[in-house]
Structure formats: structure tokens, C-alpha cells
Enzyme design. Sequence first.
Site, PDB file in Angstrom:
ATOM      1  N   HIS A 145      -3.062 -17.348  30.955  1.00  0.00           N
ATOM      2  CA  HIS A 145      -4.166 -18.094  31.593  1.00  0.00           C
ATOM      3  C   HIS A 145      -4.744 -19.109  30.615  1.00  0.00           C
ATOM      4  O   HIS A 145      -4.934 -20.276  30.937  1.00  0.00           O
ATOM      5  CB  HIS A 145      -5.241 -17.088  32.028  1.00  0.00           C
ATOM      6  N   GLU A 146      -4.987 -18.651  29.373  1.00  0.00           N
ATOM      7  CA  GLU A 146      -5.614 -19.541  28.382  1.00  0.00           C
ATOM      8  C   GLU A 146      -4.695 -20.683  27.975  1.00  0.00           C
ATOM      9  O   GLU A 146      -5.111 -21.833  27.895  1.00  0.00           O
ATOM     10  CB  GLU A 146      -6.033 -18.755  27.135  1.00  0.00           C
ATOM     11  N   HIS A 149      -4.587 -23.336  30.575  1.00  0.00           N
ATOM     12  CA  HIS A 149      -5.701 -24.288  30.496  1.00  0.00           C
ATOM     13  C   HIS A 149      -5.314 -25.472  29.611  1.00  0.00           C
ATOM     14  O   HIS A 149      -5.639 -26.623  29.916  1.00  0.00           O
ATOM     15  CB  HIS A 149      -6.962 -23.628  29.937  1.00  0.00           C
ATOM     16  N   TYR A 160     -13.307 -29.633  35.060  1.00  0.00           N
ATOM     17  CA  TYR A 160     -13.766 -28.250  35.160  1.00  0.00           C
ATOM     18  C   TYR A 160     -15.106 -28.149  35.902  1.00  0.00           C
ATOM     19  O   TYR A 160     -16.126 -27.700  35.352  1.00  0.00           O
ATOM     20  CB  TYR A 160     -13.888 -27.643  33.759  1.00  0.00           C
ATOM     21  N   GLU A 169      -8.982 -23.254  37.353  1.00  0.00           N
ATOM     22  CA  GLU A 169      -8.992 -21.796  37.197  1.00  0.00           C
ATOM     23  C   GLU A 169      -7.853 -21.135  37.962  1.00  0.00           C
ATOM     24  O   GLU A 169      -7.186 -20.231  37.477  1.00  0.00           O
ATOM     25  CB  GLU A 169     -10.322 -21.225  37.691  1.00  0.00           C
ATOM     26  N   ASP A 224     -21.805 -21.574  36.660  1.00  0.00           N
ATOM     27  CA  ASP A 224     -20.365 -21.493  36.369  1.00  0.00           C
ATOM     28  C   ASP A 224     -19.619 -22.748  36.822  1.00  0.00           C
ATOM     29  O   ASP A 224     -18.573 -22.674  37.487  1.00  0.00           O
ATOM     30  CB  ASP A 224     -19.754 -20.246  37.020  1.00  0.00           C
ATOM     31  N   HIS A 229     -14.974 -19.792  38.750  1.00  0.00           N
ATOM     32  CA  HIS A 229     -14.306 -18.484  38.693  1.00  0.00           C
ATOM     33  C   HIS A 229     -14.494 -17.705  39.988  1.00  0.00           C
ATOM     34  O   HIS A 229     -13.989 -16.592  40.129  1.00  0.00           O
ATOM     35  CB  HIS A 229     -14.865 -17.668  37.517  1.00  0.00           C
TER      36      HIS A 229
HETATM   37  C1  LIG Z   1      -7.974 -14.314  32.954  1.00  0.00           C
HETATM   38  C2  LIG Z   1      -8.607 -14.861  31.712  1.00  0.00           C
HETATM   39  C3  LIG Z   1     -10.026 -15.336  31.932  1.00  0.00           C
HETATM   40  O1  LIG Z   1     -10.521 -15.489  33.013  1.00  0.00           O
HETATM   41  O2  LIG Z   1     -10.708 -15.579  30.751  1.00  0.00           O
HETATM   42  C4  LIG Z   1     -12.058 -15.853  30.824  1.00  0.00           C
HETATM   43  C5  LIG Z   1     -12.999 -14.807  30.645  1.00  0.00           C
HETATM   44  C6  LIG Z   1     -12.519 -13.413  30.437  1.00  0.00           C
HETATM   45  C7  LIG Z   1     -14.364 -15.107  30.667  1.00  0.00           C
HETATM   46  C8  LIG Z   1     -14.782 -16.424  30.865  1.00  0.00           C
HETATM   47  C9  LIG Z   1     -13.865 -17.467  31.064  1.00  0.00           C
HETATM   48  C10 LIG Z   1     -12.501 -17.175  31.072  1.00  0.00           C
HETATM   49  C11 LIG Z   1     -11.496 -18.280  31.333  1.00  0.00           C
HETATM   50  O3  LIG Z   1     -10.528 -18.427  30.541  1.00  0.00           O
HETATM   51  O4  LIG Z   1     -11.686 -19.012  32.329  1.00  0.00           O
HETATM   52 ZN   LIG Z   2      -9.935 -19.820  32.848  1.00  0.00          ZN
END
Ligand SMILES: CCC(=O)Oc1c(C)cccc1C(=O)O
Ligand SMILES: [Zn+2]
Length: 303
Positions: A145-146, A149, A160, A169, A224, A229
Site C-alpha cells: 500500500h505504501e 502511494h 490526496y 487510497e 481525513d 480512508h
Molecule cells: C493499509 C496501510 C494504511 O492504510 O496505512 C495507513 C495507516 C495505518 C494509517 C494512516 C494512513 C495510512 C495510509 O497509508 O494511508
Molecule cells: Zn494510504
Amino acid sequence: VTEGATTGYGYGVLGDYKSLKTYSANGTYYLYDTTKPMSGVIETRTANYGSSLPGSYSVDSNNAFTSTSQGADVDAHYYAGTVYDYYYNTHGRNSYDNNGATIRSTVHYGSNYNNAFWNGAQMVYGDGDGSTFDPLSGAQDVVAHEITHAVIERTAGLRYQDQSGALNESMADVFGYFVEPEDFLLGEDVYTPNKSGDALRSLSNPDAYGQPSHMDDYYYTSSDNGGVHTNSGIPNKAAYLTIQSIGKTKAEKIYYRAMSVYLTPTSNFSAARSALLQATSDLYGTGSTYNSVASAWSQVGVN
Ligand SMILES: CCC(=O)Oc1c(C)cccc1C(=O)O
Ligand SMILES: [Zn+2]
Ligand SMILES: [Ca+2]
């Protein structure tokens, strides 16, 4: 004393054995992988529970990264390697910039920090507080996921905020699935270590974790970045429906082409549907595959 690439090993966050691509110099072993066909390397560092980046190299005296505190370092390094391999082997992409950029991760960021993020230059992982999260690099779908990005930043550049942010996301979650396709859950390996069967999010059932799965339930909020998210549940559900009808092999090619060729910084959900349909047409024509993608987005109320 030898200097150069070596193979070490360690235990990940979940205590699992992993072979590691390391580098030795002056009797010290580094989490520094020079084996990829790229001009850069994969390097893993530690912030030593502080918040200054990039921190110092994760090192070990005998190439055995086996202490409990090294689990986060081991997994950040190992999973960055598997995500690099996924993009290179499946999509011919050479690191997030498609030009062999160094993939840098820093773990042990902050104290009890329940977050992970790409800061525009590198990945950063908190250790979690042991209740909400284990160290966040312990989940391959989180690492994917990271890094996605970063890929998005260099391709679609999805802003974003609001729908383009929710798409950002969603694409990160969807490629988290493509890299770790064992389930449609996100973050399950590090989320709530004392509770089994739950996750951060679900692609198949976004509603189970408070996300909408239809436009009728779009969540208008100023928090957010406009609920990025939360509203990602809608394109996530469309992705799940697409994968279920046409399979992962076709879906990942369509998603990669849409992300790398058609999506733009201001693409909203409707533009994503169009981008995915155009990518589908390019790759597979306008027959059943095309109709399946169209149907998936109609089912979540995006036309
Ligand atoms: C699946 C990974 C994820 O969502 O990481 C985040 C977390 C844990 C908290 C805040 C933001 C993120 C992100 O990478 O969007
Ligand atoms: Zn993310
Ligand atoms: Ca998963």
C-alpha cells in the site's frame, strides 16, 4: 575482511524466519539489498523511536537479525523486496519511479505510533501500540500500500483530497491485494494483535469496517482530506467485483494501465470508471471483460 552483498536471515514481526539480502562492510551487516536489476538499492533504516528521518542503517553484527526489536526492520526490508519484485515481474516497472530509484524504509518511527506513510521520499513505519497495531511493516499488504502511494505519485498523481484522494487510497489498497492476494482484507496481519479475524479494511465488504460500498452512502466530511480512508470503500468494492468476475491476472493489468496511462491528479470516481474501461478496451477489447468492469462500477453507483 570481505565487503559486498551477502545473504543473512532474521525473524519478522510475527516470528517467522526470512532470508535477507544484506551487505557487509567492515565486519558489520546492513539491511541493504544491492541485488535488484536497478540503479538504486533497497535500504532499511531505524529511527530508534525518534522522529528524525531517514535515521541510521539497520545493522547487525553477525548477519542474523533475530532479536525481537529487529522484526520490524526484517519485514520492512523483506516486503519492500517482494513489492519491488511484483512491480518489476508483473508490470515491468523498475521501482516506484520506473527508473530504479532507491526504496528506503525507516522503522521504529516515534513511540507506539499506529501509522505508516510514504512521505514523498521514503516509507515510514510506526511500531504500533501493541493493541491497535503490531509494527506496521509486519504486513505485506501494508508495505505494498505504501509503495503504491509512491507509484501513484509518479504516475496518476491523484490529489490526496475528496474523490481523487479516495481513489489514491483505493489504488493503494487494490495493489496491496494484488501483491498479497490471500484475502481481500487489508492490514489483517498487524491489526489488533490480541483480536483475530478483523482487519483495517475489507475490499469485499467495506461496510464491515465502516466504509461505504455505494455512491448513495458517500461520506461528505472535511476530516481525513474529505474522508479518503472512508470513501475508498466505493472504488474498493468495484475492484473486488471486477476481480471476482474477470480474475486477478486481467484485473491487475487493467488497473496498472489505468493508473499509469489514464488517471490524472483530478480524476474522480466517474473518471476512474472511464480510465479502467479504456484500459480494458486497449487490452481485451469491448466484450465480456469490458462489460464486467462496467457492471462492477454500476453496482457501486458510479456511471
Ligand atoms: C493499509 C496501510 C494504511 O492504510 O496505512 C495507513 C495507516 C495505518 C494509517 C494512516 C494512513 C495510512 C495510509 O497509508 O494511508
Ligand atoms: Zn494510504
Ligand atoms: Ca491482506
